[in-house]
Design a protein around this motif. Structure first.
Motif: not given
Length: 363
Positions: A278-290
């Motif tokens: 299985f996978r842990y849910n939700p999955w987070p990600w940090n971003v800095e640029t658009s």
């Protein structure tokens, strides 16, 4: 020349030296709270005592049940009551909506000790879908669609308010290779307003259960005992699994390479869940640029996905800069006065997509 080289070496040596002074531990009160723009209080506030690493004390004995907890703003002073049966957790009956751009103090009084933290809630989280574009890979052009991001409102019933785009997660060199692989779509956000933005992908159909996938060699639409099946839980039987998990045979190895090994059900689980991936849910990600290229790495499950772009306050950014995974030589920068922990806040915008398997190569 030699003197100059020695001078440069000395500069590099001393300018790169690490301050490894040990921090003296003090027992203090720990306070955790998170406020969300345009929402009432959703997360409980946590209050506990701290403990040193060499103390042998059960964590349940650290929770503080008799704190006086308040959230204070320019026009509000909310009292938070202890939750029965949940030591150290505090909540409120108020439906007060926290406002973006405003400053709030969360305060806990325990006996003669007072701890507090201040957060200014991000004013807004603005996102927009990038117009349709073309992704070129190995002399092939692939369409990157513009998706509808105006299809979810948590305050409406039902919360789905518009069309949901269906997207196919393809596999192969151009699609599941790296961060630069084919983006299923792209999203812009107001990067000039924040130091970092968190993206959370919440798979709403992660718990869907069905029999393990098989190869229908004779195309009769049913599984025959001599036909191959993917034994996800490695028990030799074709039984159930979390069918929407992205665990395709040709996909899982590269997925583990870029993320981590799949967690599996423990020996305490019963039946098919034992050793099931299985996978842990939700999955987070940090971003800095658009803009953000929403590649294969943002997804753990097929099916309906709630994707949230969350702007965090400066206190969150400063705190996580000091965590070991970001900088092992810097302590977390807590905004708690006279204690430990973090009072943080965020503003967010969410939308829905529907992710399906690529069955083009299946018989």
């Amino acid at each position: 020349m030699m003197k100059r080289i020695l001078s440069i070496f000395a500069f590099m040596l001393f300018s790169c030296s690490i301050n490894d002074d040990q921090v003296t531990y003090e027992e203090k009160i720990v306070l955790w709270a998170n406020l969300r723009s345009n929402f009432p209080l959703i997360d409980t506030v946590f209050v506990s005592k701290s403990a040193s690493l060499n103390e042998n004390i059960p964590s349940k004995d650290l929770w503080i049940q008799d704190a006086q907890v308040h959230i204070i703003g320019d026009t509000v002073n909310l009292y938070l009551y202890p939750i029965p049966g949940a030591a150290g957790r505090y909540f409120t009956n108020s439906n007060y909506i926290f406002k973006g751009g405003e400053t709030y103090k969360v305060q806990a009084v325990v006996g003669d000790d007072t701890v507090s933290g201040v957060t200014t809630i991000p004013e807004k989280m603005e996102i927009s879908a990038e117009p349709q574009s073309i992704y070129n890979c190995k002399d092939n052009n692939y369409n990157v669609p513009e998706v509808n991001i105006n299809n979810y409102d948590p305050w409406s019933f039902p919360p789905i308010t518009g069309a949901i785009d269906t997207l196919t997660l393809q596999q192969g060199e151009c699609f599941t290779e790296s961060f630069a692989s084919y983006p299923l779509f792209k999203i812009n956000f107001n990067e000039e307003d924040y130091q970092t933005v968190r993206i959370m992908t919440f798979a709403l159909e992660a718990d869907s259960v069905d029999l393990e996938p098989y190869t229908d060699t004779n195309n009769d639409g049913i599984w025959n005992t001599d036909e191959y099946f993917d034994d996800w839980n490695q028990n030799g039987l074709r039984d159930s699994c979390f069918i929407n998990l992205i665990y395709d045979t040709t996909y899982k190895d590269v997925y583990e390479l870029w993320k981590e090994t799949y967690p599996r059900g423990s020996n305490a689980d019963l039946g098919w869940k034992k050793n099931t991936p299985f996978r842990y849910n939700p999955w987070p990600w940090n971003v800095e640029t658009s803009p953000v290229s929403m590649t294969w790495l943002f997804y753990d499950y097929y099916g309906l996905q709630l994707i949230t772009f969350q702007a965090t306050d400066d206190a969150t950014f400063n705190y996580f800069q000091g965590l070991p995974e970001f900088n092992q030589f810097v302590m977390p920068n807590s905004n708690i006065v006279n204690g430990y922990g973090l009072v943080s806040s965020s503003a967010s915008k969410s939308f829905l997509i529907y992710l399906i398997r690529d069955d083009s190569n299946n018989p």
